[in-house]
Design a protein around this motif. Sequence first.
Motif, PDB file in Angstrom:
ATOM      1  N   ASP A  36      -5.158   3.097  12.133  1.00 24.37           N
ATOM      2  CA  ASP A  36      -4.877   1.960  13.003  1.00 24.37           C
ATOM      3  C   ASP A  36      -3.529   1.327  12.687  1.00 24.37           C
ATOM      4  O   ASP A  36      -2.801   0.911  13.582  1.00 24.37           O
ATOM      5  CB  ASP A  36      -5.986   0.915  12.889  1.00 24.37           C
ATOM      6  CG  ASP A  36      -7.304   1.403  13.468  1.00 24.37           C
ATOM      7  OD1 ASP A  36      -7.305   2.372  14.260  1.00 24.37           O
ATOM      8  OD2 ASP A  36      -8.347   0.826  13.092  1.00 24.37           O
ATOM      9  N   ARG A  37      -3.177   1.271  11.407  1.00 23.05           N
ATOM     10  CA  ARG A  37      -1.878   0.721  11.004  1.00 23.05           C
ATOM     11  C   ARG A  37      -0.730   1.573  11.543  1.00 23.05           C
ATOM     12  O   ARG A  37       0.241   1.050  12.095  1.00 23.05           O
ATOM     13  CB  ARG A  37      -1.807   0.645   9.470  1.00 23.05           C
ATOM     14  CG  ARG A  37      -0.445   0.366   8.913  1.00 23.05           C
ATOM     15  CD  ARG A  37      -0.028  -1.052   9.114  1.00 23.05           C
ATOM     16  NE  ARG A  37       1.309  -1.232   8.552  1.00 23.05           N
ATOM     17  CZ  ARG A  37       2.200  -2.050   9.072  1.00 23.05           C
ATOM     18  NH1 ARG A  37       1.899  -2.780  10.102  1.00 23.05           N
ATOM     19  NH2 ARG A  37       3.382  -2.160   8.545  1.00 23.05           N
ATOM     20  N   LEU A  38      -0.839   2.883  11.407  1.00 22.71           N
ATOM     21  CA  LEU A  38       0.221   3.765  11.909  1.00 22.71           C
ATOM     22  C   LEU A  38       0.324   3.685  13.429  1.00 22.71           C
ATOM     23  O   LEU A  38       1.427   3.735  13.983  1.00 22.71           O
ATOM     24  CB  LEU A  38      -0.031   5.202  11.456  1.00 22.71           C
ATOM     25  CG  LEU A  38       0.207   5.471   9.977  1.00 22.71           C
ATOM     26  CD1 LEU A  38      -0.190   6.891   9.620  1.00 22.71           C
ATOM     27  CD2 LEU A  38       1.654   5.218   9.599  1.00 22.71           C
ATOM     28  N   ARG A  39      -0.794   3.554  14.098  1.00 18.81           N
ATOM     29  CA  ARG A  39      -0.763   3.428  15.559  1.00 18.81           C
ATOM     30  C   ARG A  39      -0.086   2.119  15.957  1.00 18.81           C
ATOM     31  O   ARG A  39       0.722   2.080  16.879  1.00 18.81           O
ATOM     32  CB  ARG A  39      -2.167   3.498  16.122  1.00 18.81           C
ATOM     33  CG  ARG A  39      -2.181   3.280  17.633  1.00 18.81           C
ATOM     34  CD  ARG A  39      -3.467   3.662  18.249  1.00 18.81           C
ATOM     35  NE  ARG A  39      -3.458   5.103  18.424  1.00 18.81           N
ATOM     36  CZ  ARG A  39      -4.433   5.770  19.012  1.00 18.81           C
ATOM     37  NH1 ARG A  39      -5.483   5.134  19.449  1.00 18.81           N
ATOM     38  NH2 ARG A  39      -4.363   7.064  19.163  1.00 18.81           N
ATOM     39  N   VAL A 104      16.331  -9.476  11.622  1.00 19.42           N
ATOM     40  CA  VAL A 104      15.431  -8.380  11.995  1.00 19.42           C
ATOM     41  C   VAL A 104      14.577  -7.975  10.792  1.00 19.42           C
ATOM     42  O   VAL A 104      13.376  -7.722  10.922  1.00 19.42           O
ATOM     43  CB  VAL A 104      16.227  -7.182  12.552  1.00 19.42           C
ATOM     44  CG1 VAL A 104      15.346  -5.968  12.717  1.00 19.42           C
ATOM     45  CG2 VAL A 104      16.867  -7.556  13.878  1.00 19.42           C
ATOM     46  N   GLY A 105      15.174  -7.936   9.591  1.00 18.67           N
ATOM     47  CA  GLY A 105      14.406  -7.637   8.387  1.00 18.67           C
ATOM     48  C   GLY A 105      13.342  -8.679   8.103  1.00 18.67           C
ATOM     49  O   GLY A 105      12.215  -8.355   7.715  1.00 18.67           O
ATOM     50  N   LEU A 106      13.669  -9.947   8.332  1.00 21.58           N
ATOM     51  CA  LEU A 106      12.702 -11.027   8.161  1.00 21.58           C
ATOM     52  C   LEU A 106      11.537 -10.880   9.137  1.00 21.58           C
ATOM     53  O   LEU A 106      10.373 -11.024   8.756  1.00 21.58           O
ATOM     54  CB  LEU A 106      13.373 -12.382   8.356  1.00 21.58           C
ATOM     55  CG  LEU A 106      12.469 -13.607   8.284  1.00 21.58           C
ATOM     56  CD1 LEU A 106      12.082 -13.873   6.844  1.00 21.58           C
ATOM     57  CD2 LEU A 106      13.158 -14.806   8.867  1.00 21.58           C
ATOM     58  N   LEU A 107      11.859 -10.550  10.391  1.00 25.87           N
ATOM     59  CA  LEU A 107      10.793 -10.325  11.369  1.00 25.87           C
ATOM     60  C   LEU A 107       9.910  -9.151  10.962  1.00 25.87           C
ATOM     61  O   LEU A 107       8.683  -9.214  11.075  1.00 25.87           O
ATOM     62  CB  LEU A 107      11.398 -10.056  12.757  1.00 25.87           C
ATOM     63  CG  LEU A 107      12.006 -11.230  13.474  1.00 25.87           C
ATOM     64  CD1 LEU A 107      12.650 -10.760  14.773  1.00 25.87           C
ATOM     65  CD2 LEU A 107      10.975 -12.292  13.754  1.00 25.87           C
ATOM     66  N   GLU A 108      10.541  -8.081  10.494  1.00 20.64           N
ATOM     67  CA  GLU A 108       9.778  -6.878  10.118  1.00 20.64           C
ATOM     68  C   GLU A 108       8.858  -7.137   8.931  1.00 20.64           C
ATOM     69  O   GLU A 108       7.712  -6.710   8.919  1.00 20.64           O
ATOM     70  CB  GLU A 108      10.762  -5.749   9.795  1.00 20.64           C
ATOM     71  CG  GLU A 108      10.122  -4.450   9.468  1.00 20.64           C
ATOM     72  CD  GLU A 108       9.521  -3.741  10.668  1.00 20.64           C
ATOM     73  OE1 GLU A 108       8.560  -2.966  10.448  1.00 20.64           O
ATOM     74  OE2 GLU A 108       9.964  -3.950  11.789  1.00 20.64           O
ATOM     75  N   LEU A 109       9.357  -7.859   7.938  1.00 21.36           N
ATOM     76  CA  LEU A 109       8.568  -8.068   6.729  1.00 21.36           C
ATOM     77  C   LEU A 109       7.618  -9.251   6.808  1.00 21.36           C
ATOM     78  O   LEU A 109       6.560  -9.246   6.189  1.00 21.36           O
ATOM     79  CB  LEU A 109       9.516  -8.261   5.535  1.00 21.36           C
ATOM     80  CG  LEU A 109      10.367  -7.050   5.163  1.00 21.36           C
ATOM     81  CD1 LEU A 109      11.356  -7.421   4.067  1.00 21.36           C
ATOM     82  CD2 LEU A 109       9.497  -5.896   4.747  1.00 21.36           C
ATOM     83  N   GLY A 110       7.995 -10.272   7.574  1.00 20.25           N
ATOM     84  CA  GLY A 110       7.198 -11.490   7.579  1.00 20.25           C
ATOM     85  C   GLY A 110       6.299 -11.667   8.772  1.00 20.25           C
ATOM     86  O   GLY A 110       5.154 -12.095   8.641  1.00 20.25           O
ATOM     87  N   VAL A 111       6.784 -11.354   9.946  1.00 18.46           N
ATOM     88  CA  VAL A 111       6.041 -11.658  11.163  1.00 18.46           C
ATOM     89  C   VAL A 111       5.276 -10.438  11.671  1.00 18.46           C
ATOM     90  O   VAL A 111       4.098 -10.523  11.981  1.00 18.46           O
ATOM     91  CB  VAL A 111       7.009 -12.181  12.261  1.00 18.46           C
ATOM     92  CG1 VAL A 111       6.256 -12.461  13.544  1.00 18.46           C
ATOM     93  CG2 VAL A 111       7.720 -13.418  11.773  1.00 18.46           C
ATOM     94  N   MET A 112       5.948  -9.297  11.753  1.00 17.57           N
ATOM     95  CA  MET A 112       5.354  -8.103  12.369  1.00 17.57           C
ATOM     96  C   MET A 112       4.830  -7.144  11.319  1.00 17.57           C
ATOM     97  O   MET A 112       5.233  -5.991  11.276  1.00 17.57           O
ATOM     98  CB  MET A 112       6.399  -7.403  13.221  1.00 17.57           C
ATOM     99  CG  MET A 112       6.938  -8.218  14.321  1.00 17.57           C
ATOM    100  SD  MET A 112       8.144  -7.262  15.213  1.00 17.57           S
ATOM    101  CE  MET A 112       8.952  -8.492  16.142  1.00 17.57           C
ATOM    102  N   LYS A 113       3.945  -7.613  10.485  1.00 20.81           N
ATOM    103  CA  LYS A 113       3.421  -6.769   9.403  1.00 20.81           C
ATOM    104  C   LYS A 113       2.587  -5.651   9.925  1.00 20.81           C
ATOM    105  O   LYS A 113       1.844  -5.706  10.813  1.00 20.81           O
ATOM    106  CB  LYS A 113       2.606  -7.599   8.436  1.00 20.81           C
ATOM    107  CG  LYS A 113       3.443  -8.551   7.658  1.00 20.81           C
ATOM    108  CD  LYS A 113       2.582  -9.276   6.663  1.00 20.81           C
ATOM    109  CE  LYS A 113       3.439 -10.234   5.871  1.00 20.81           C
ATOM    110  NZ  LYS A 113       2.682 -10.915   4.878  1.00 20.81           N
TER     111      LYS A 113
END
Length: 113
Positions: A36-39, A104-113
């Motif tokens: 599910d995570r990979l999807r 973008v890195g902040l969004l990737e690591l913090g928001v869009m986990k």
Amino acid sequence: TTSLSAFEDELGAQPPLGFFDPFGMLSGDVTQERFDRLRYVEIKHGRICQLAFLGQITTRAGFHLSGDIDYSGDSFDSFPNGLAALFGPDAIPQAGFAQIFAFVGLLELGVMK
């Protein structure tokens, strides 16, 4: 093959390939949670690519945000389109590119986990 057959009935598995995992990311002992995570990540990256494509088309068509991009008075349309916005004489300043990259890195690591 036993772990892959557990995902044969998932949405998107179609004949003649069935469940298609070309890079072997789900080989070995894989849980439904990992699947599910990979999807989720695949769908997220697909949406980001769609937004990037639409952004490229809109700026190439001549539509730019109104106003200034910084306090020195540079407007959004004063920068070139495509890769020229990153590399070249009229490119976005390195500090601005670093801010975009960090955001973008902040969004990737913090928001869009």
